[in-house]
Motif scaffolding. Structure first.
Motif, short mmCIF file in Angstrom:
data_model
loop_
_atom_site.label_atom_id
_atom_site.label_comp_id
_atom_site.label_asym_id
_atom_site.label_seq_id
_atom_site.Cartn_x
_atom_site.Cartn_y
_atom_site.Cartn_z
N LEU A 1 32.49 -7.39 43.81
CA LEU A 1 33.26 -8.16 42.83
C LEU A 1 32.37 -8.67 41.69
N ARG A 2 31.15 -9.04 42.03
CA ARG A 2 30.21 -9.49 41.01
C ARG A 2 29.89 -8.35 40.03
N ARG B 1 41.59 -9.16 35.79
CA ARG B 1 40.85 -10.37 36.15
C ARG B 1 41.63 -11.22 37.14
N ASN C 1 43.40 -9.01 31.46
CA ASN C 1 43.74 -10.28 32.11
C ASN C 1 44.34 -10.04 33.49
N GLU D 1 31.78 -5.83 39.43
CA GLU D 1 33.01 -5.59 38.69
C GLU D 1 33.12 -6.56 37.51
N ARG D 2 32.90 -7.83 37.81
CA ARG D 2 33.03 -8.87 36.78
C ARG D 2 31.96 -8.72 35.70
N GLU D 3 30.72 -8.46 36.12
CA GLU D 3 29.61 -8.43 35.17
C GLU D 3 29.39 -7.07 34.53
N HIS E 1 41.29 -9.57 40.43
CA HIS E 1 39.92 -9.85 40.87
C HIS E 1 39.85 -11.26 41.47
N ALA E 2 40.43 -12.24 40.78
CA ALA E 2 40.42 -13.62 41.27
C ALA E 2 41.20 -13.75 42.58
N PHE F 1 34.19 -4.96 33.84
CA PHE F 1 35.10 -5.59 32.90
C PHE F 1 34.58 -5.57 31.45
N ALA G 1 39.03 -12.44 45.30
CA ALA G 1 37.98 -13.42 45.61
C ALA G 1 38.55 -14.54 46.47
N ARG H 1 31.82 -9.29 48.09
CA ARG H 1 31.51 -10.22 47.00
C ARG H 1 30.53 -9.61 46.00
#
Length: 181
Positions: A124-125, A6, A3, A127-129, A9-10, A132, A13, A121
């Motif tokens: 980050l995508r 994340r 969390n 990283e998120r997809e 990360h947010a 994580f 962004a 960006r």
């Protein structure tokens, strides 16, 4: 811990979103708040220095053992991240030149800023997809504690300092949802 990653990360962004708003101001021929841009760029550079290397080392070491089939993704992400810093450093130098009233072609600066934002960006995508879900699947509590220890101290305090020093930034960050990547 995931969390917190994340949340970081947010926050990144949102910082990129603030820079994107300034880039759009530039592209429309207006002059953005370059001092605010300077602060945001400094924050991102500091965060990259304090966070990227430890996180990369921990993730690569852990995934080598637990999920070696994902190592190419980690290596690509690490390479992409390392390429962001020189781009951002060049933008930082350009902002310094602008703040010292040196002449700099604004269209070239705006394009370089846009290219950096697009690249960050995309990272980050990934990283998120990619990262994580791998962390969630393969990291033990001990691994998560190691990641927690790798987080830069004072990142939240620095973000708060920026928000207090620049009410415009605070308003933009507070109002900005995490932009779609």
């Amino acid at each position: 811990m995931l969390n917190q990653l994340r949340l970081d990360h947010a926050n990144m962004a949102r910082m990129l979103h603030v820079l994107q708003l300034k880039q759009k101001t530039l592209a429309s021929g207006e002059r953005p708040d370059f001092q605010l841009m300077r602060e945001v760029v400094d924050y991102i550079l500091s965060y990259m220095d304090g966070f990227a290397s430890p996180l990369e080392k921990i993730c690569v070491e852990r995934l080598q053992k637990q999920a070696p089939e994902h190592l190419p993704l980690m290596e690509q992400m690490a390479s992409d991240y390392r390429k962001l810093k020189p781009r951002l450093s060049r933008l930082s130098n350009d902002i310094d030149m602008i703040l010292m009233d040196n002449v700099l072609p604004m269209d070239l600066f705006a394009e370089a800023l846009k290219e950096y934002l697009d690249a960050h960006r995309a990272y980050l995508r990934h990283e998120r997809e990619g990262l994580f879900p791998l962390i969630d699947e393969h990291f033990s509590e001990e691994d998560m504690e190691e990641l927690r220890q790798a987080l830069p101290e004072g990142a939240e305090q620095e973000l708060e300092r920026l928000q207090q020093a620049y009410p415009e930034l605070y308003a933009e960050l507070r109002g900005a949802e995490v932009p779609p990547m």
